[in-house]
Design a protein around this motif. Sequence first.
Motif, PDB file in Angstrom:
ATOM      1  N   GLU A  31       0.824  -1.205   0.000  1.00  0.00           N
ATOM      2  CA  GLU A  31       0.000   0.000   0.000  1.00  0.00           C
ATOM      3  C   GLU A  31       0.861   1.259   0.000  1.00  0.00           C
ATOM      4  OE1 GLU A  31      -2.663  -0.400   3.309  1.00  0.00           O
ATOM      5  OE2 GLU A  31      -3.866  -1.916   2.301  1.00  0.00           O
ATOM      6  N   LEU A  32       1.922   1.237   0.757  1.00  0.00           N
ATOM      7  CA  LEU A  32       2.830   2.371   0.792  1.00  0.00           C
ATOM      8  C   LEU A  32       3.458   2.601  -0.577  1.00  0.00           C
ATOM      9  CD1 LEU A  32       4.114   4.575   2.525  1.00  0.00           C
ATOM     10  CD2 LEU A  32       5.863   2.926   3.188  1.00  0.00           C
ATOM     11  N   TYR A  33       3.849   1.515  -1.225  1.00  0.00           N
ATOM     12  CA  TYR A  33       4.434   1.621  -2.565  1.00  0.00           C
ATOM     13  C   TYR A  33       3.424   2.205  -3.552  1.00  0.00           C
ATOM     14  CZ  TYR A  33       6.291   0.562  -7.100  1.00  0.00           C
ATOM     15  OH  TYR A  33       6.714   0.687  -8.402  1.00  0.00           O
ATOM     16  N   ILE A  34       2.212   1.710  -3.522  1.00  0.00           N
ATOM     17  CA  ILE A  34       1.179   2.198  -4.454  1.00  0.00           C
ATOM     18  C   ILE A  34       0.945   3.691  -4.250  1.00  0.00           C
ATOM     19  CG2 ILE A  34      -1.288   2.084  -5.012  1.00  0.00           C
ATOM     20  CD1 ILE A  34      -1.062  -0.985  -4.478  1.00  0.00           C
ATOM     21  N   GLY A  35       0.836   4.126  -2.989  1.00  0.00           N
ATOM     22  CA  GLY A  35       0.643   5.552  -2.718  1.00  0.00           C
ATOM     23  C   GLY A  35       1.832   6.379  -3.150  1.00  0.00           C
ATOM     24  N   CYS A  36       3.014   5.898  -2.860  1.00  0.00           N
ATOM     25  CA  CYS A  36       4.235   6.611  -3.245  1.00  0.00           C
ATOM     26  C   CYS A  36       4.332   6.706  -4.764  1.00  0.00           C
ATOM     27  CB  CYS A  36       5.457   5.875  -2.681  1.00  0.00           C
ATOM     28  SG  CYS A  36       7.050   6.572  -3.185  1.00  0.00           S
ATOM     29  N   TYR A  37       4.143   5.588  -5.424  1.00  0.00           N
ATOM     30  CA  TYR A  37       4.305   5.544  -6.869  1.00  0.00           C
ATOM     31  C   TYR A  37       3.301   6.440  -7.580  1.00  0.00           C
ATOM     32  CZ  TYR A  37       4.732   3.822 -11.610  1.00  0.00           C
ATOM     33  OH  TYR A  37       4.914   3.759 -12.965  1.00  0.00           O
ATOM     34  N   SER A  38       2.054   6.367  -7.166  1.00  0.00           N
ATOM     35  CA  SER A  38       1.034   7.166  -7.861  1.00  0.00           C
ATOM     36  C   SER A  38       1.297   8.660  -7.716  1.00  0.00           C
ATOM     37  CB  SER A  38      -0.368   6.807  -7.367  1.00  0.00           C
ATOM     38  OG  SER A  38      -0.519   7.140  -6.016  1.00  0.00           O
ATOM     39  N   ASN A  39       1.888   9.073  -6.588  1.00  0.00           N
ATOM     40  CA  ASN A  39       2.198  10.487  -6.405  1.00  0.00           C
ATOM     41  C   ASN A  39       3.526  10.885  -7.060  1.00  0.00           C
ATOM     42  OD1 ASN A  39      -0.046  11.439  -4.829  1.00  0.00           O
ATOM     43  ND2 ASN A  39       0.749  10.190  -3.172  1.00  0.00           N
ATOM     44  N   SER A  40       4.544  10.067  -6.925  1.00  0.00           N
ATOM     45  CA  SER A  40       5.870  10.465  -7.385  1.00  0.00           C
ATOM     46  C   SER A  40       6.058  10.318  -8.889  1.00  0.00           C
ATOM     47  CB  SER A  40       6.961   9.707  -6.629  1.00  0.00           C
ATOM     48  OG  SER A  40       6.867   8.333  -6.835  1.00  0.00           O
ATOM     49  N   LYS A  41       5.269   9.478  -9.553  1.00  0.00           N
ATOM     50  CA  LYS A  41       5.448   9.344 -11.005  1.00  0.00           C
ATOM     51  C   LYS A  41       5.099  10.640 -11.730  1.00  0.00           C
ATOM     52  CE  LYS A  41       1.033   7.268 -12.248  1.00  0.00           C
ATOM     53  NZ  LYS A  41       0.376   6.100 -12.807  1.00  0.00           N
ATOM     54  N   ILE A  42       4.295  11.473 -11.105  1.00  0.00           N
ATOM     55  CA  ILE A  42       3.969  12.775 -11.690  1.00  0.00           C
ATOM     56  C   ILE A  42       5.227  13.634 -11.809  1.00  0.00           C
ATOM     57  CG2 ILE A  42       2.695  14.933 -11.304  1.00  0.00           C
ATOM     58  CD1 ILE A  42       0.613  13.160  -9.791  1.00  0.00           C
ATOM     59  N   TYR A  43       6.073  13.572 -10.782  1.00  0.00           N
ATOM     60  CA  TYR A  43       7.287  14.384 -10.748  1.00  0.00           C
ATOM     61  C   TYR A  43       8.494  13.697 -11.367  1.00  0.00           C
ATOM     62  CZ  TYR A  43       4.574  16.978  -7.326  1.00  0.00           C
ATOM     63  OH  TYR A  43       3.593  17.693  -6.698  1.00  0.00           O
ATOM     64  N   LEU A  44       8.534  12.373 -11.288  1.00  0.00           N
ATOM     65  CA  LEU A  44       9.743  11.644 -11.672  1.00  0.00           C
ATOM     66  C   LEU A  44       9.613  10.808 -12.935  1.00  0.00           C
ATOM     67  CD1 LEU A  44      10.628  10.264  -8.130  1.00  0.00           C
ATOM     68  CD2 LEU A  44      11.615  12.252  -9.265  1.00  0.00           C
ATOM     69  N   GLY A  45       8.413  10.496 -13.326  1.00  0.00           N
ATOM     70  CA  GLY A  45       8.212   9.541 -14.407  1.00  0.00           C
ATOM     71  C   GLY A  45       8.141   8.140 -13.818  1.00  0.00           C
ATOM     72  N   PRO A  46       7.624   7.176 -14.583  1.00  0.00           N
ATOM     73  CA  PRO A  46       7.374   5.843 -14.045  1.00  0.00           C
ATOM     74  C   PRO A  46       8.621   5.096 -13.560  1.00  0.00           C
ATOM     75  CG  PRO A  46       6.441   6.073 -16.255  1.00  0.00           C
ATOM     76  CD  PRO A  46       7.138   7.338 -15.941  1.00  0.00           C
ATOM     77  N   ASP A  47       9.691   5.108 -14.322  1.00  0.00           N
ATOM     78  CA  ASP A  47      10.878   4.335 -13.947  1.00  0.00           C
ATOM     79  C   ASP A  47      11.558   4.881 -12.698  1.00  0.00           C
ATOM     80  OD1 ASP A  47      10.470   2.617 -16.075  1.00  0.00           O
ATOM     81  OD2 ASP A  47      11.787   3.745 -17.418  1.00  0.00           O
ATOM     82  N   LYS A  48      11.773   6.173 -12.664  1.00  0.00           N
ATOM     83  CA  LYS A  48      12.425   6.773 -11.503  1.00  0.00           C
ATOM     84  C   LYS A  48      11.525   6.730 -10.271  1.00  0.00           C
ATOM     85  CE  LYS A  48      15.807   9.623 -13.727  1.00  0.00           C
ATOM     86  NZ  LYS A  48      17.075   9.873 -13.148  1.00  0.00           N
ATOM     87  N   ALA A  49      10.214   6.829 -10.464  1.00  0.00           N
ATOM     88  CA  ALA A  49       9.278   6.740  -9.335  1.00  0.00           C
ATOM     89  C   ALA A  49       9.350   5.360  -8.690  1.00  0.00           C
ATOM     90  CB  ALA A  49       7.855   7.035  -9.802  1.00  0.00           C
ATOM     91  N   LYS A  50       9.415   4.326  -9.500  1.00  0.00           N
ATOM     92  CA  LYS A  50       9.526   2.966  -8.972  1.00  0.00           C
ATOM     93  C   LYS A  50      10.801   2.829  -8.142  1.00  0.00           C
ATOM     94  CE  LYS A  50       9.818  -1.863 -10.302  1.00  0.00           C
ATOM     95  NZ  LYS A  50       9.813  -2.827 -11.404  1.00  0.00           N
TER      96      LYS A  50
END
Length: 94
Positions: A31-50
């Motif tokens: 759950e923490l990963y899903i929340g982090c990823y959905s928010n950070s991919k906006i700023y970082l893009g999918p690969d860097k957000a992961k």
Amino acid sequence: MNTIKKFKFLLISILFFYTESEAFGPKYERELYIGCYSNSKIYLGPDKAKQYCLCTINKLSKRYTDKQIEIVFQKTPEEIIKATEFAAIDCEKN
């Protein structure tokens, strides 16, 4: 807003959203990963957000026990930032 402030904001948002979950158990980590990823991919893009989210979760779980992180998550936003910013700063470098 500079990059570190963006990550601090993301981390605080994620931590507040998931404070009711069991800390660092498999369900919580997911759950923490899903929340982090959905928010950070906006700023970082999918690969860097992961990469950033996995790093952040890993750093926090190494520093805090389940009980300790639950206590951290119950503090004020400023205290949460102070207690967790090491992970955001370190993971931002990757």
